[in-house]
Design a protein around this motif. Structure first.
Motif, PDB file in Angstrom:
ATOM      1  N   GLU A   1       0.977   4.170  -2.949  1.00 22.36           N
ATOM      2  CA  GLU A   1       0.836   5.595  -2.663  1.00 22.36           C
ATOM      3  C   GLU A   1       2.003   6.389  -3.249  1.00 22.36           C
ATOM      4  O   GLU A   1       1.823   7.499  -3.751  1.00 22.36           O
TER       5      GLU A   1
ATOM      6  N   SER B   1       0.830  -1.211   0.000  1.00 18.03           N
ATOM      7  CA  SER B   1       0.000   0.000   0.000  1.00 18.03           C
ATOM      8  C   SER B   1       0.856   1.250   0.000  1.00 18.03           C
ATOM      9  O   SER B   1       0.529   2.254  -0.652  1.00 18.03           O
ATOM     10  N   THR B   2       1.973   1.218   0.706  1.00 21.36           N
ATOM     11  CA  THR B   2       2.871   2.381   0.735  1.00 21.36           C
ATOM     12  C   THR B   2       3.492   2.595  -0.631  1.00 21.36           C
ATOM     13  O   THR B   2       3.625   3.742  -1.101  1.00 21.36           O
TER      14      THR B   2
ATOM     15  N   THR C   1       1.561   6.781  -6.972  1.00 26.25           N
ATOM     16  CA  THR C   1       0.508   7.768  -7.221  1.00 26.25           C
ATOM     17  C   THR C   1       1.080   9.174  -7.193  1.00 26.25           C
ATOM     18  O   THR C   1       0.738  10.039  -8.029  1.00 26.25           O
TER      19      THR C   1
END
Length: 299
Positions: free
Chosen positions: A248, A244-245, A251
């Protein structure tokens, strides 16, 4: 009949033996000496035409003196033999006493040798145990140094380069939290050691912004930012995308237009992190200035 004839035969045999065999040695020597003297004197008289002397035998003074000397010599030898026997007995007793003393000393030395051998074996066993503990401690220290970043390391991994786009505005520049996001994602993906512009990341360091400048471990770093991570190059980038990191982070890269590139490297060398003195923590169970157990004191 056999018992009565045996002694008679023994007596006949004794009577048939010559005188020089049955006569005692000392008596025989004396008699023969005197006979020779008488014979010598008789020959001289016969040669001179004189009548032979009467046949009565008288002991010669020289023979008597010889017999006396022999007796005295035998007595002296016997006395000396007795004295020497006493001396030999004393010497033998002294030697036996010395042998027993040396045996006692030998037993004492052997006992000391056995005690020293046992002590040496105990020390060797203890040394082996201590050496094993020392090796274990050294291994733990090396692992701790690797984990905390206080040891230089090298190995395969990934090198990532991040930079601002040429026409970037101030608000869209790469900031400390952006680099921290990438670093956290790499650790989550399996990286074992990370450095930013050759500044090793560790628990006492950090990435901070000071105005527009980014500081790593309290030292300023400038763009482009080179993030080097040691880990499995076959899976590190793929796992970064899966976290998830990492999602991010990518992104941000796509949204703010960061210039980003990554390459696998066979051998990356990372320096050790700079050491910093502890000022705000104390050892557990310590009680400086009345502080409670395990309590952190402020400077």
């Amino acid at each position: 009949m056999a018992d009565t004839r045996a002694p008679e035969q023994g007596e006949d045999t004794a009577r048939r033996l010559p005188d020089h065999v049955t006569t005692p040695l000392l008596t025989l020597i004396t008699a023969r000496s005197m006979d020779e003297d008488y014979a010598h004197v008789a020959q001289k008289r016969a040669a001179a035409g004189e009548q032979p002397a009467p046949s009565s035998r008288r002991p010669h003074w020289a023979s008597l003196a010889a017999v006396a000397v022999l007796g005295v010599g035998a007595a002296v030898v016997a006395a000396q033999t007795d004295r020497q026997a006493e001396v030999d007995e004393l010497s033998r007793a002294a030697l036996i006493e010395q042998v027993e003393l040396r045996r006692d000393q030998l037993r004492g030395v052997q006992s000391q040798v056995a005690e020293l051998a046992e002590s040496n074996q105990a020390l060797a066993s203890n040394n082996t145990k201590v050496q094993a503990q020392l090796d274990d401690s050294e291994a733990r220290i090396r692992r701790a140094e690797l984990t905390t970043g206080y040891s230089a390391v090298h190995g395969p991994g990934v090198r990532m380069t991040v930079d601002n786009r040429p026409d970037v505005e101030i608000n869209d520049e790469i900031r400390d939290e952006d680099l921290a996001l990438l670093v956290n994602g790499l650790f989550e993906a399996g990286a074992e050691a990370i450095a930013v512009n050759d500044q090793r990341i560790n628990v006492l360091g950090g990435i901070r912004n000071t105005n527009r400048a980014i500081h790593v471990n309290g030292r300023p770093v400038n763009a482009p930012y080179v993030v080097s991570a040691i880990g499995d190059p076959r899976t590190l980038q793929a796992r970064l995308v899966q976290t998830s990191t990492g999602q991010e982070w990518f992104t941000l890269v796509n949204g703010l237009g960061f210039l980003y590139s990554a390459e696998n490297v066979d051998d990356i060398r990372l320096p050790s992190a700079p050491e910093r003195a502890l000022r705000d923590v104390i050892e557990l169970n310590a009680d400086p200035d009345g502080a409670t157990e395990g309590e952190a004191s402020s400077p």
